[in-house]
Write a protein that holds these residues in place. Structure first.
Motif, PDB file in Angstrom:
ATOM      1  N   VAL A  67       0.404  -1.123   0.232  1.00  0.00           N
ATOM      2  CA  VAL A  67       0.331   0.376  -0.240  1.00  0.00           C
ATOM      3  C   VAL A  67       1.186   1.604   0.063  1.00  0.00           C
ATOM      4  O   VAL A  67       0.573   2.176  -0.663  1.00  0.00           O
ATOM      5  CB  VAL A  67      -0.782  -0.144   1.092  1.00  0.00           C
ATOM      6  CG1 VAL A  67      -1.709   1.165   1.924  1.00  0.00           C
ATOM      7  CG2 VAL A  67      -1.701  -1.130   1.317  1.00  0.00           C
ATOM      8  N   LEU A  68       1.642   0.821   0.901  1.00  0.00           N
ATOM      9  CA  LEU A  68       2.868   2.383   0.867  1.00  0.00           C
ATOM     10  C   LEU A  68       3.391   3.107  -0.076  1.00  0.00           C
ATOM     11  O   LEU A  68       3.485   3.502  -0.725  1.00  0.00           O
ATOM     12  CB  LEU A  68       3.780   2.142   1.886  1.00  0.00           C
ATOM     13  CG  LEU A  68       5.223   3.289   2.294  1.00  0.00           C
ATOM     14  CD1 LEU A  68       4.170   4.189   2.207  1.00  0.00           C
ATOM     15  CD2 LEU A  68       6.160   2.854   3.274  1.00  0.00           C
ATOM     16  N   GLU A  69       4.163   1.365  -0.951  1.00  0.00           N
ATOM     17  CA  GLU A  69       4.722   1.721  -2.793  1.00  0.00           C
ATOM     18  C   GLU A  69       3.954   2.166  -3.224  1.00  0.00           C
ATOM     19  O   GLU A  69       3.908   2.974  -4.237  1.00  0.00           O
ATOM     20  CB  GLU A  69       5.169   0.110  -3.030  1.00  0.00           C
ATOM     21  CG  GLU A  69       6.376   0.105  -2.051  1.00  0.00           C
ATOM     22  CD  GLU A  69       7.124  -0.928  -2.312  1.00  0.00           C
ATOM     23  OE1 GLU A  69       7.987  -1.481  -1.677  1.00  0.00           O
ATOM     24  OE2 GLU A  69       6.322  -2.086  -3.557  1.00  0.00           O
ATOM     25  N   VAL A 111       1.295   9.356  -5.817  1.00  0.00           N
ATOM     26  CA  VAL A 111       1.267  10.140  -5.724  1.00  0.00           C
ATOM     27  C   VAL A 111       2.984  11.098  -6.674  1.00  0.00           C
ATOM     28  O   VAL A 111       2.472  12.400  -7.662  1.00  0.00           O
ATOM     29  CB  VAL A 111       2.344  11.065  -4.517  1.00  0.00           C
ATOM     30  CG1 VAL A 111       3.506  12.748  -5.170  1.00  0.00           C
ATOM     31  CG2 VAL A 111       1.241  11.121  -3.427  1.00  0.00           C
ATOM     32  N   ASN A 112       3.613  10.207  -7.244  1.00  0.00           N
ATOM     33  CA  ASN A 112       4.822  10.483  -8.464  1.00  0.00           C
ATOM     34  C   ASN A 112       4.064  10.700  -9.763  1.00  0.00           C
ATOM     35  O   ASN A 112       4.436  11.602 -10.508  1.00  0.00           O
ATOM     36  CB  ASN A 112       5.853   9.775  -8.304  1.00  0.00           C
ATOM     37  CG  ASN A 112       7.081   9.882  -7.487  1.00  0.00           C
ATOM     38  OD1 ASN A 112       6.968  10.958  -6.527  1.00  0.00           O
ATOM     39  ND2 ASN A 112       7.505   8.476  -6.849  1.00  0.00           N
ATOM     40  N   PHE A 113       3.128   9.505  -9.889  1.00  0.00           N
ATOM     41  CA  PHE A 113       2.059   9.188 -11.160  1.00  0.00           C
ATOM     42  C   PHE A 113       1.244  10.405 -11.355  1.00  0.00           C
ATOM     43  O   PHE A 113       1.183  11.146 -12.401  1.00  0.00           O
ATOM     44  CB  PHE A 113       1.637   7.902 -11.421  1.00  0.00           C
ATOM     45  CG  PHE A 113       0.571   8.526 -11.889  1.00  0.00           C
ATOM     46  CD1 PHE A 113       1.611   7.690 -13.412  1.00  0.00           C
ATOM     47  CD2 PHE A 113      -0.704   8.432 -12.146  1.00  0.00           C
ATOM     48  CE1 PHE A 113       0.748   7.607 -14.860  1.00  0.00           C
ATOM     49  CE2 PHE A 113      -0.763   8.082 -13.796  1.00  0.00           C
ATOM     50  CZ  PHE A 113      -0.605   7.642 -14.660  1.00  0.00           C
ATOM     51  N   THR A 149      12.771  11.511   2.824  1.00  0.00           N
ATOM     52  CA  THR A 149      11.302  12.188   3.786  1.00  0.00           C
ATOM     53  C   THR A 149      10.611  12.235   2.996  1.00  0.00           C
ATOM     54  O   THR A 149      10.879  12.418   2.450  1.00  0.00           O
ATOM     55  CB  THR A 149      11.766  12.628   4.769  1.00  0.00           C
ATOM     56  OG1 THR A 149      12.594  14.547   4.631  1.00  0.00           O
ATOM     57  CG2 THR A 149      12.695  12.131   5.877  1.00  0.00           C
ATOM     58  N   GLU A 150       8.856  11.533   3.286  1.00  0.00           N
ATOM     59  CA  GLU A 150       8.131  11.525   3.090  1.00  0.00           C
ATOM     60  C   GLU A 150       7.385  12.846   2.336  1.00  0.00           C
ATOM     61  O   GLU A 150       7.101  13.634   1.567  1.00  0.00           O
ATOM     62  CB  GLU A 150       6.889  10.881   3.661  1.00  0.00           C
ATOM     63  CG  GLU A 150       5.229  11.145   2.681  1.00  0.00           C
ATOM     64  CD  GLU A 150       4.442  10.140   3.320  1.00  0.00           C
ATOM     65  OE1 GLU A 150       2.994  10.391   3.210  1.00  0.00           O
ATOM     66  OE2 GLU A 150       4.895   9.531   4.458  1.00  0.00           O
ATOM     67  N   ALA A 151       8.299  13.692   3.541  1.00  0.00           N
ATOM     68  CA  ALA A 151       7.648  15.333   3.225  1.00  0.00           C
ATOM     69  C   ALA A 151       8.497  15.941   2.557  1.00  0.00           C
ATOM     70  O   ALA A 151       8.425  16.601   1.694  1.00  0.00           O
ATOM     71  CB  ALA A 151       8.212  16.222   5.174  1.00  0.00           C
ATOM     72  N   PHE A 187       7.596  18.530  -0.643  1.00  0.00           N
ATOM     73  CA  PHE A 187       7.873  19.525  -0.795  1.00  0.00           C
ATOM     74  C   PHE A 187       8.201  19.037  -2.616  1.00  0.00           C
ATOM     75  O   PHE A 187       8.471  20.519  -3.640  1.00  0.00           O
ATOM     76  CB  PHE A 187       9.010  19.742   0.185  1.00  0.00           C
ATOM     77  CG  PHE A 187       9.653  21.099  -0.430  1.00  0.00           C
ATOM     78  CD1 PHE A 187       8.654  22.188  -0.331  1.00  0.00           C
ATOM     79  CD2 PHE A 187      11.149  21.179  -1.038  1.00  0.00           C
ATOM     80  CE1 PHE A 187       9.297  23.234   0.152  1.00  0.00           C
ATOM     81  CE2 PHE A 187      11.458  22.129  -1.543  1.00  0.00           C
ATOM     82  CZ  PHE A 187      11.049  23.631  -1.034  1.00  0.00           C
ATOM     83  N   ARG A 188       9.467  18.157  -2.730  1.00  0.00           N
ATOM     84  CA  ARG A 188      10.021  18.335  -4.279  1.00  0.00           C
ATOM     85  C   ARG A 188       8.535  18.267  -5.267  1.00  0.00           C
ATOM     86  O   ARG A 188       9.375  18.909  -6.075  1.00  0.00           O
ATOM     87  CB  ARG A 188      11.254  17.069  -3.721  1.00  0.00           C
ATOM     88  CG  ARG A 188      11.539  16.979  -5.670  1.00  0.00           C
ATOM     89  CD  ARG A 188      12.489  15.398  -5.242  1.00  0.00           C
ATOM     90  NE  ARG A 188      11.553  13.734  -5.832  1.00  0.00           N
ATOM     91  CZ  ARG A 188      12.329  13.172  -5.120  1.00  0.00           C
ATOM     92  NH1 ARG A 188      13.123  12.716  -4.466  1.00  0.00           N
ATOM     93  NH2 ARG A 188      11.301  12.283  -4.911  1.00  0.00           N
ATOM     94  N   THR A 189       7.655  17.608  -5.460  1.00  0.00           N
ATOM     95  CA  THR A 189       7.007  17.761  -5.764  1.00  0.00           C
ATOM     96  C   THR A 189       6.140  18.816  -6.311  1.00  0.00           C
ATOM     97  O   THR A 189       5.662  19.313  -7.582  1.00  0.00           O
ATOM     98  CB  THR A 189       5.833  16.455  -6.312  1.00  0.00           C
ATOM     99  OG1 THR A 189       5.171  16.353  -4.785  1.00  0.00           O
ATOM    100  CG2 THR A 189       6.606  14.924  -6.081  1.00  0.00           C
ATOM    101  N   VAL A 190       5.556  19.331  -5.614  1.00  0.00           N
ATOM    102  CA  VAL A 190       5.298  20.685  -5.509  1.00  0.00           C
ATOM    103  C   VAL A 190       5.942  21.441  -6.450  1.00  0.00           C
ATOM    104  O   VAL A 190       5.302  22.370  -6.945  1.00  0.00           O
ATOM    105  CB  VAL A 190       4.571  21.413  -4.090  1.00  0.00           C
ATOM    106  CG1 VAL A 190       3.819  22.736  -4.224  1.00  0.00           C
ATOM    107  CG2 VAL A 190       3.333  19.784  -3.179  1.00  0.00           C
ATOM    108  N   THR A 191       7.337  21.273  -5.534  1.00  0.00           N
ATOM    109  CA  THR A 191       8.231  22.827  -5.665  1.00  0.00           C
ATOM    110  C   THR A 191       8.553  22.925  -7.281  1.00  0.00           C
ATOM    111  O   THR A 191       8.766  23.744  -8.048  1.00  0.00           O
ATOM    112  CB  THR A 191       9.417  22.917  -5.446  1.00  0.00           C
ATOM    113  OG1 THR A 191       9.398  22.964  -3.871  1.00  0.00           O
ATOM    114  CG2 THR A 191      10.736  23.647  -5.434  1.00  0.00           C
TER     115      THR A 191
END
Length: 347
Positions: free
Chosen positions: A29-31, A37-39, A303-305, A309-313
């Protein structure tokens, strides 16, 4: 003798099976959530932004070509448009690699490891400095009009663009050292991995900070300062006009009335563009500089945070380069008139 300890009864065996299935389900589930999210962020949102970026920047270049703008401003606008298009082109495989981690053929792996970040960040830096030169030229035209004719020349623009290229190369060419390629265990494909010997060194962290200061923080700070000075200057002009209007008891002509009126339409557009572009640059570009510095810390970048942050930025900065030139066209009276003529001729 080597022995194997089997469970004593079926209840213990069932308990172990249930525990194993629970652990595996939670991991899956985590993966799946991370993959989703990445997709969504890269495969869907980023591609939509890139499509918008191609449309807006090509349309903006057509508008600039059909306009009557000349001199240094024309050179800066063309540089901004073409560098934004280069960002859209180089970002297309980049976002694909962000969410799709698998073995690749050697040419693709070589490009991803040694060229991808270099060429993308080169285009980004060139675009940022094109906006900076436009801001400096606008500041001189408003606050130091006597000097404007001296800087509003193609020769000055070419020197400025050459300086931008030198800065872009010097702040990004070492990005090729941050990754390397290794052979996959299966087949003849290759995988890109981080070169930890380089990225975990103190010199690399110093380089990352200095490069981000030159590429993002310094030009961004100058833009905010110069646009603030433009706003202050126009505020003084507006107050002076209002005082002249109140002190004038008789208006002899329409020309005089116009000259002593309050805030004009062009003034409003200019002040709004200064304010909005400065705020938008701070929101979309400064976090990307922080991201580039933080990713050198291995205790943070996993880290998950940080991943959120990376995807949004990344998407926010990409959206900035997709829309900033079109925003300049909308806030310029001459360019917006050219846009209107294009739509009228098409429809």
């Amino acid at each position: 003798m080597i022995t194997i300890g089997y469970p004593k009864d079926t209840s213990e065996l069932n308990h172990l099976i249930q525990l194993y299935e629970k652990i595996m389900n939670e991991t899956c589930v985590l993966e799946t959530e991370v993959d989703q999210v990445n997709f969504i962020s890269y495969a869907i949102i980023s591609n939509i932004i890139i499509i918008i970026g191609f449309i807006f920047n090509v349309l903006s270049l057509v508008i600039i070509y059909r306009s009557q703008i000349s001199g240094a401003t024309l050179t800066y606008l063309y540089t901004l448009g073409y560098s934004n298009l280069c960002v859209m082109i180089t970002a297309t495989p980049l976002i694909q690699h962000f969410w799709s981690e698998h073995c690749r053929v050697y040419p693709e792996a070589f490009y991803e490891a040694y060229l991808e970040f270099t060429v993308t960040n080169f285009s980004i830096t060139l675009s940022i400095y094109a906006v900076l030169w436009l801001t400096i030229e606008r500041y001189i035209s408003v606050c130091h009009p006597i000097l404007f004719r001296k800087v509003h020349k193609r020769k000055v623009a070419y020197i400025s663009i050459l300086l931008s290229v030198i800065i872009a190369i010097s702040t990004n060419f070492l990005e090729s050292l941050a990754s390397t390629i290794v052979s996959c265990k299966v087949g003849c494909e290759w995988q890109v991995v981080e070169n930890s010997d380089v990225t975990e060194s103190t010199m690399w962290q110093i380089y990352s900070i200095v490069s981000q200061v030159l590429a993002r923080f310094l030009p961004g700070t100058f833009m905010v300062i110069l646009n603030t000075a433009i706003l202050i200057r126009y505020s003084k002009v507006i107050r002076k006009r209002q005082e002249l209007r109140r002190s004038s008891s008789v208006v002899n002509s329409t020309t005089k009335l116009t000259e002593t009126s309050g805030l004009s339409s062009e003034d409003s557009r200019l002040m709004a563009s200064c304010l909005i572009l400065s705020i938008w640059f701070l929101i979309t570009t400064f976090p990307a500089g922080v991201l580039s510095v933080l990713k050198t810390d291995s205790s943070i970048n996993e880290t998950e945070a940080f991943k959120i942050f990376r995807t949004v930025t990344n998407n926010m900065e990409l959206f900035n380069f997709a829309t900033n030139l079109f925003a300049v066209c909308l806030f310029s009276q001459q360019l917006s008139d050219s846009l209107r003529d294009i739509f009228i001729s098409c429809f």
